[in-house]
Design a protein around this motif. Structure first.
Motif, PDB file in Angstrom:
ATOM      1  N   PHE A  60       0.729  -1.136   0.051  1.00 54.52           N
ATOM      2  CA  PHE A  60      -0.161  -0.007   0.189  1.00 54.52           C
ATOM      3  C   PHE A  60       0.849   1.275   0.003  1.00 54.52           C
ATOM      4  O   PHE A  60       0.631   2.386  -0.684  1.00 54.52           O
ATOM      5  CB  PHE A  60      -1.019   0.129   1.292  1.00 54.52           C
ATOM      6  CG  PHE A  60      -1.687   1.141   1.681  1.00 54.52           C
ATOM      7  CD1 PHE A  60      -2.590   1.809   0.629  1.00 54.52           C
ATOM      8  CD2 PHE A  60      -1.060   2.097   2.501  1.00 54.52           C
ATOM      9  CE1 PHE A  60      -3.231   3.087   0.919  1.00 54.52           C
ATOM     10  CE2 PHE A  60      -1.681   3.318   2.756  1.00 54.52           C
ATOM     11  CZ  PHE A  60      -2.671   3.895   2.097  1.00 54.52           C
ATOM     12  N   ALA A  61       1.926   1.252   0.862  1.00 50.20           N
ATOM     13  CA  ALA A  61       2.797   2.421   0.899  1.00 50.20           C
ATOM     14  C   ALA A  61       3.472   2.945  -0.234  1.00 50.20           C
ATOM     15  O   ALA A  61       3.662   4.064  -0.830  1.00 50.20           O
ATOM     16  CB  ALA A  61       3.718   2.142   2.237  1.00 50.20           C
ATOM     17  N   GLU A  62       3.890   1.828  -1.171  1.00 52.92           N
ATOM     18  CA  GLU A  62       4.668   2.031  -2.371  1.00 52.92           C
ATOM     19  C   GLU A  62       3.688   2.151  -3.571  1.00 52.92           C
ATOM     20  O   GLU A  62       4.008   2.733  -4.708  1.00 52.92           O
ATOM     21  CB  GLU A  62       5.496   0.883  -2.571  1.00 52.92           C
ATOM     22  CG  GLU A  62       6.801   0.735  -1.646  1.00 52.92           C
ATOM     23  CD  GLU A  62       7.504  -0.812  -1.868  1.00 52.92           C
ATOM     24  OE1 GLU A  62       7.227  -0.914  -3.224  1.00 52.92           O
ATOM     25  OE2 GLU A  62       8.131  -0.904  -0.886  1.00 52.92           O
ATOM     26  N   GLY A  63       2.276   1.994  -3.425  1.00 53.86           N
ATOM     27  CA  GLY A  63       1.582   2.064  -4.374  1.00 53.86           C
ATOM     28  C   GLY A  63       0.395   3.152  -4.428  1.00 53.86           C
ATOM     29  O   GLY A  63       0.747   4.234  -4.592  1.00 53.86           O
ATOM     30  N   ASP A  70       0.751   7.372  -4.908  1.00 55.65           N
ATOM     31  CA  ASP A  70       0.041   7.897  -5.977  1.00 55.65           C
ATOM     32  C   ASP A  70      -1.164   8.879  -5.588  1.00 55.65           C
ATOM     33  O   ASP A  70      -1.218   9.862  -6.382  1.00 55.65           O
ATOM     34  CB  ASP A  70      -0.804   6.631  -6.602  1.00 55.65           C
ATOM     35  CG  ASP A  70      -0.109   5.592  -7.453  1.00 55.65           C
ATOM     36  OD1 ASP A  70       1.224   6.059  -7.706  1.00 55.65           O
ATOM     37  OD2 ASP A  70      -0.205   4.494  -7.657  1.00 55.65           O
ATOM     38  N   GLY A  71      -1.648   8.702  -4.324  1.00 61.90           N
ATOM     39  CA  GLY A  71      -2.689   9.730  -3.871  1.00 61.90           C
ATOM     40  C   GLY A  71      -1.832  10.891  -3.306  1.00 61.90           C
ATOM     41  O   GLY A  71      -2.461  12.080  -3.420  1.00 61.90           O
ATOM     42  N   SER A  76       9.760  14.685  -3.641  1.00 65.73           N
ATOM     43  CA  SER A  76       9.614  13.911  -4.990  1.00 65.73           C
ATOM     44  C   SER A  76       9.050  12.625  -4.953  1.00 65.73           C
ATOM     45  O   SER A  76       9.416  11.609  -3.890  1.00 65.73           O
ATOM     46  CB  SER A  76      11.058  13.895  -5.703  1.00 65.73           C
ATOM     47  OG  SER A  76      11.002  13.123  -6.801  1.00 65.73           O
ATOM     48  N   LYS A  77       8.172  12.325  -5.813  1.00 66.25           N
ATOM     49  CA  LYS A  77       7.567  10.908  -5.841  1.00 66.25           C
ATOM     50  C   LYS A  77       8.599   9.692  -6.091  1.00 66.25           C
ATOM     51  O   LYS A  77       8.861   8.801  -5.217  1.00 66.25           O
ATOM     52  CB  LYS A  77       6.341  10.707  -7.127  1.00 66.25           C
ATOM     53  CG  LYS A  77       5.902   9.356  -6.848  1.00 66.25           C
ATOM     54  CD  LYS A  77       4.609   9.380  -7.753  1.00 66.25           C
ATOM     55  CE  LYS A  77       4.183   7.999  -7.771  1.00 66.25           C
ATOM     56  NZ  LYS A  77       2.714   7.852  -8.819  1.00 66.25           N
ATOM     57  N   GLN A  78       9.660   9.974  -7.068  1.00 67.48           N
ATOM     58  CA  GLN A  78      10.725   9.147  -7.058  1.00 67.48           C
ATOM     59  C   GLN A  78      11.318   8.971  -5.945  1.00 67.48           C
ATOM     60  O   GLN A  78      11.961   7.667  -5.647  1.00 67.48           O
ATOM     61  CB  GLN A  78      11.320   9.453  -8.491  1.00 67.48           C
ATOM     62  CG  GLN A  78      12.483   8.329  -8.893  1.00 67.48           C
ATOM     63  CD  GLN A  78      11.767   7.128  -9.290  1.00 67.48           C
ATOM     64  OE1 GLN A  78      10.729   6.990  -9.780  1.00 67.48           O
ATOM     65  NE2 GLN A  78      12.609   6.063  -8.996  1.00 67.48           N
ATOM     66  N   GLU A  79      11.769  10.138  -5.370  1.00 69.59           N
ATOM     67  CA  GLU A  79      12.757   9.526  -4.139  1.00 69.59           C
ATOM     68  C   GLU A  79      11.839   9.099  -3.107  1.00 69.59           C
ATOM     69  O   GLU A  79      12.479   8.342  -2.062  1.00 69.59           O
ATOM     70  CB  GLU A  79      13.148  11.124  -3.671  1.00 69.59           C
ATOM     71  CG  GLU A  79      14.061  11.963  -4.611  1.00 69.59           C
ATOM     72  CD  GLU A  79      14.525  13.322  -4.171  1.00 69.59           C
ATOM     73  OE1 GLU A  79      14.005  13.584  -3.228  1.00 69.59           O
ATOM     74  OE2 GLU A  79      15.097  14.013  -4.926  1.00 69.59           O
ATOM     75  N   SER A  80      10.739   9.348  -2.994  1.00 70.12           N
ATOM     76  CA  SER A  80       9.914   8.661  -1.822  1.00 70.12           C
ATOM     77  C   SER A  80       9.843   7.034  -2.261  1.00 70.12           C
ATOM     78  O   SER A  80       9.750   6.363  -1.324  1.00 70.12           O
ATOM     79  CB  SER A  80       8.361   9.201  -1.744  1.00 70.12           C
ATOM     80  OG  SER A  80       8.447  10.503  -1.377  1.00 70.12           O
ATOM     81  N   VAL A  81       9.690   6.664  -3.266  1.00 70.81           N
ATOM     82  CA  VAL A  81       9.492   5.293  -3.836  1.00 70.81           C
ATOM     83  C   VAL A  81      10.946   4.759  -3.510  1.00 70.81           C
ATOM     84  O   VAL A  81      10.894   3.537  -2.861  1.00 70.81           O
ATOM     85  CB  VAL A  81       9.266   5.253  -5.188  1.00 70.81           C
ATOM     86  CG1 VAL A  81       9.823   3.589  -5.808  1.00 70.81           C
ATOM     87  CG2 VAL A  81       7.943   5.430  -5.676  1.00 70.81           C
ATOM     88  N   LYS A 136      13.032   5.600  -1.005  1.00 72.21           N
ATOM     89  CA  LYS A 136      12.995   5.572   0.344  1.00 72.21           C
ATOM     90  C   LYS A 136      12.472   4.618   0.823  1.00 72.21           C
ATOM     91  O   LYS A 136      12.716   3.633   1.769  1.00 72.21           O
ATOM     92  CB  LYS A 136      12.624   6.820   0.841  1.00 72.21           C
ATOM     93  CG  LYS A 136      12.740   7.226   2.597  1.00 72.21           C
ATOM     94  CD  LYS A 136      14.004   7.624   2.972  1.00 72.21           C
ATOM     95  CE  LYS A 136      14.046   7.834   4.378  1.00 72.21           C
ATOM     96  NZ  LYS A 136      15.382   8.220   4.770  1.00 72.21           N
ATOM     97  N   LEU A 137      11.205   4.057   0.534  1.00 72.97           N
ATOM     98  CA  LEU A 137      10.341   3.209   0.900  1.00 72.97           C
ATOM     99  C   LEU A 137      10.943   1.765   0.518  1.00 72.97           C
ATOM    100  O   LEU A 137      10.802   0.899   1.613  1.00 72.97           O
ATOM    101  CB  LEU A 137       8.886   3.417   0.392  1.00 72.97           C
ATOM    102  CG  LEU A 137       7.970   4.317   1.222  1.00 72.97           C
ATOM    103  CD1 LEU A 137       6.773   4.385   0.264  1.00 72.97           C
ATOM    104  CD2 LEU A 137       8.023   4.455   2.536  1.00 72.97           C
ATOM    105  N   VAL A 138      11.310   1.608  -0.641  1.00 76.98           N
ATOM    106  CA  VAL A 138      12.143   0.307  -1.185  1.00 76.98           C
ATOM    107  C   VAL A 138      13.326   0.180  -0.061  1.00 76.98           C
ATOM    108  O   VAL A 138      13.530  -0.912   0.264  1.00 76.98           O
ATOM    109  CB  VAL A 138      12.562   0.307  -2.493  1.00 76.98           C
ATOM    110  CG1 VAL A 138      13.230  -0.804  -2.928  1.00 76.98           C
ATOM    111  CG2 VAL A 138      11.184   0.468  -3.462  1.00 76.98           C
ATOM    112  N   PHE A 139      13.906   1.019   0.122  1.00 69.94           N
ATOM    113  CA  PHE A 139      15.160   1.078   0.971  1.00 69.94           C
ATOM    114  C   PHE A 139      14.701   0.580   2.401  1.00 69.94           C
ATOM    115  O   PHE A 139      15.499  -0.568   3.024  1.00 69.94           O
ATOM    116  CB  PHE A 139      16.008   2.322   1.114  1.00 69.94           C
ATOM    117  CG  PHE A 139      17.230   2.257   1.695  1.00 69.94           C
ATOM    118  CD1 PHE A 139      18.150   1.697   1.485  1.00 69.94           C
ATOM    119  CD2 PHE A 139      17.028   2.875   3.093  1.00 69.94           C
ATOM    120  CE1 PHE A 139      19.434   1.688   2.502  1.00 69.94           C
ATOM    121  CE2 PHE A 139      18.399   2.718   3.880  1.00 69.94           C
ATOM    122  CZ  PHE A 139      19.261   2.313   3.660  1.00 69.94           C
TER     123      PHE A 139
END
Length: 525
Positions: free
Chosen positions: A98-101, A105-106, A215-220, A222-225
């Protein structure tokens, strides 16, 4: 009224002269009616001011803003996997999904509906293109230490780790993981930050926290890390996702808190709180009109305080024997608390607003201000409820209203005795339902739920199939006997007590001359 309430007898009325017309309204009764009507008119002005003040704080825009945010973050879209929605989170893996999707997106709206890239001012995201995301979203978790529960000796060879349910004393505050950033180190919260009352416990306002980048890309990334480095552990008991938005079109802040609890039983429980509040109160001309209503409300309260103080000094102990006087005191206390909350919230907003918005890369904690705003709204709601109840004090000269109040006061002792018998049986059935069905039926999972479920059964809202499936023998016996004793016998006894008392009161009032004609004569004069 004070003269009438004194113990000194009134002088006897003079005998009418022969042939003189007898006055239809006595002087004492006329004075009493005039005083009551004058107080009623003043109180109607006060009630009108309170209603303008109360309903000016809320609007339908609050509901639609809450609904829009709820639809975006809590309900998965038809194009997405149903398991990626917030309500379907059942494990730690589902949380990361949910966090990465849907969450990112919201939060980040960087494209128009035709996939045209938007030019964002200061790299700020506008949810639904209208709601400015203030700062960044914050994700916070609370953990418990290992070996905070007892393992039975027979299982020591099979189990080494034991994580209890969340308790403040069992909270883990030591560094873990990579230990190089704030998300791996415990951060204490402000003493003024409210704790959160969740489904499985009362959670403190500290924890291991981090803020998502702009940034959305940086947030992705961060969460993946964090997912790959096991930021969520076995000791994790709750995760909070907090962010705030501001809609300048309707001047409303929306404070959103998404909560995922990981109980000691395994699995996950989700809950959410979405508050739309008006923190910037005085913007339009209508807002300044409401400010004048607030000033008038304070003046009314000061006047009522002086009046009640004079009555207490004059009547002393006799003052506290009237239920209406207790209602007046309760109304004043709630009003004073509401005024105090309003002043405190206004001062805090003016002091914290600039500080919270000073850094666009830090999460601004508007939840604290929203908490006080909601508390103030609740105080005003309770205040206006008691204010409307007080109207019965001024319409007591009406025959019908007097009959109703006399009925309730006369049958109070009988109802008290009946209530004791009713709740003995009611709580006995509640304990029976909790012990028999509590582990299998959600409506009986807690003792409080059992009480509410039984009130729903009395009103005809029940699910007999789940009770029968939980226990095929005791289920039907419980349901049939509860309906028979509580619904058919006890409730009818309650109605019979009130009905008989009302018949007696009505018969007594038949021999008393109606005073409504006197009120008509007073208005005619």
């Amino acid at each position: 009224l004070r003269a009438l309430s004194s113990d000194s007898p009134l002088p006897p009325p003079p005998f009418p002269r022969p042939g003189a017309v007898k006055p239809r309204v006595s002087c004492s009764r006329e004075l009493e009616l005039k005083t009551t009507l004058r107080e009623l008119l003043i109180y109607i002005v006060f009630l009108t001011d309170l209603c303008l003040l109360t309903f000016g704080m809320v609007s339908t825009d609050m509901y639609y803003l809450n609904k829009a945010m709820s639809h975006l973050f809590l309900e998965p879209s038809s194009s997405e996997d149903d398991r990626s929605g917030f309500g379907s989170i059942g494990s730690r893996a589902d949380f990361w999904r949910f966090a990465e999707g849907p969450l990112l997106d919201g939060l980040y709206w960087d494209k128009w509906y035709n996939n045209m890239t938007l030019t964002l001012q200061n790299n700020n995201s506008h949810i639904y293109y209208e709601n400015l995301l203030l700062g960044g979203a914050q994700i916070r978790q609370l953990k418990v230490r290992n070996n905070t529960c007892s393992i039975y000796p027979y299982f020591h060879t099979f189990l080494e780790d034991c994580y209890s349910e969340y308790r403040y004393r069992a909270e883990d505050r030591s560094d873990f993981g990579l230990r190089n950033e704030s998300e791996w180190k415990y951060t204490s919260a402000s003493s003024l930050s409210p704790w959160y009352w969740g489904s499985m416990g009362l959670y403190s306002s500290g924890g291991y926290m981090f803020t998502l980048p702009k940034s959305k890309q940086e947030s992705v990334e961060k969460l993946v890390f964090l997912r790959q480095n096991s930021w969520l552990t076995r000791g994790t008991r709750v995760v909070f996702i907090d962010f705030s938005t501001y809609n300048a079109n309707i001047n409303l802040f929306c404070i959103i808190k998404l909560v995922v609890e990981f109980p000691a039983t395994g699995g996950a429980l989700t809950s959410s709180h979405i508050y739309s509040v008006k923190l910037l109160r005085y913007v339009t001309y209508y807002d300044y009109f409401l400010a004048s209503c607030e000033i008038a409300f304070c003046l009314f309260i000061i006047t009522f305080i002086i009046q009640e103080a004079i009555k207490i000094v004059k009547l002393k102990k006799e003052y506290f024997r009237s239920a209406w006087n207790w209602l007046d005191l309760l109304l004043l206390v709630v009003s004073i608390l509401a005024i105090a909350f309003n002043i405190y919230r206004t001062v805090e907003v003016s002091l914290l607003m600039e500080e919270l918005l000073s850094d666009a890369h830090v999460y601004p904690d508007f939840y604290f201000l929203a908490f006080w705003q909601v508390l103030y709204n609740n105080m005003i709601a309770v205040n206006i409820f008691f204010a409307w109840i007080k109207i019965f004090k001024y319409v007591s000269f009406n025959k019908t209203m007097t009959q109703l109040s006399s009925t309730l006061s006369r049958c109070a002792k009988d109802i008290t005795g009946f209530a004791i018998m009713f709740f003995i049986i009611f709580f006995a059935y509640a304990q029976l339902g909790y012990l028999v069905f509590g582990s299998q039926v959600e409506e009986f999972s807690t003792f409080q739920n059992c009480i509410f479920t039984q009130f729903r059964i009395v009103l005809g809202d029940f699910n007999f199939e789940t009770i029968e499936a939980a226990n095929r023998i005791l289920g039907p016996i419980y349901f049939i006997t509860f309906v028979f004793f509580v619904f058919f016998i006890l409730l009818n006894m309650f109605l019979a007590i009130i009905n008989d008392t009302y018949s007696e009161v009505k018969a007594d009032f038949e021999v008393i001359p109606s005073q409504e004609l006197q009120i008509r004569d007073l208005f005619r004069q």
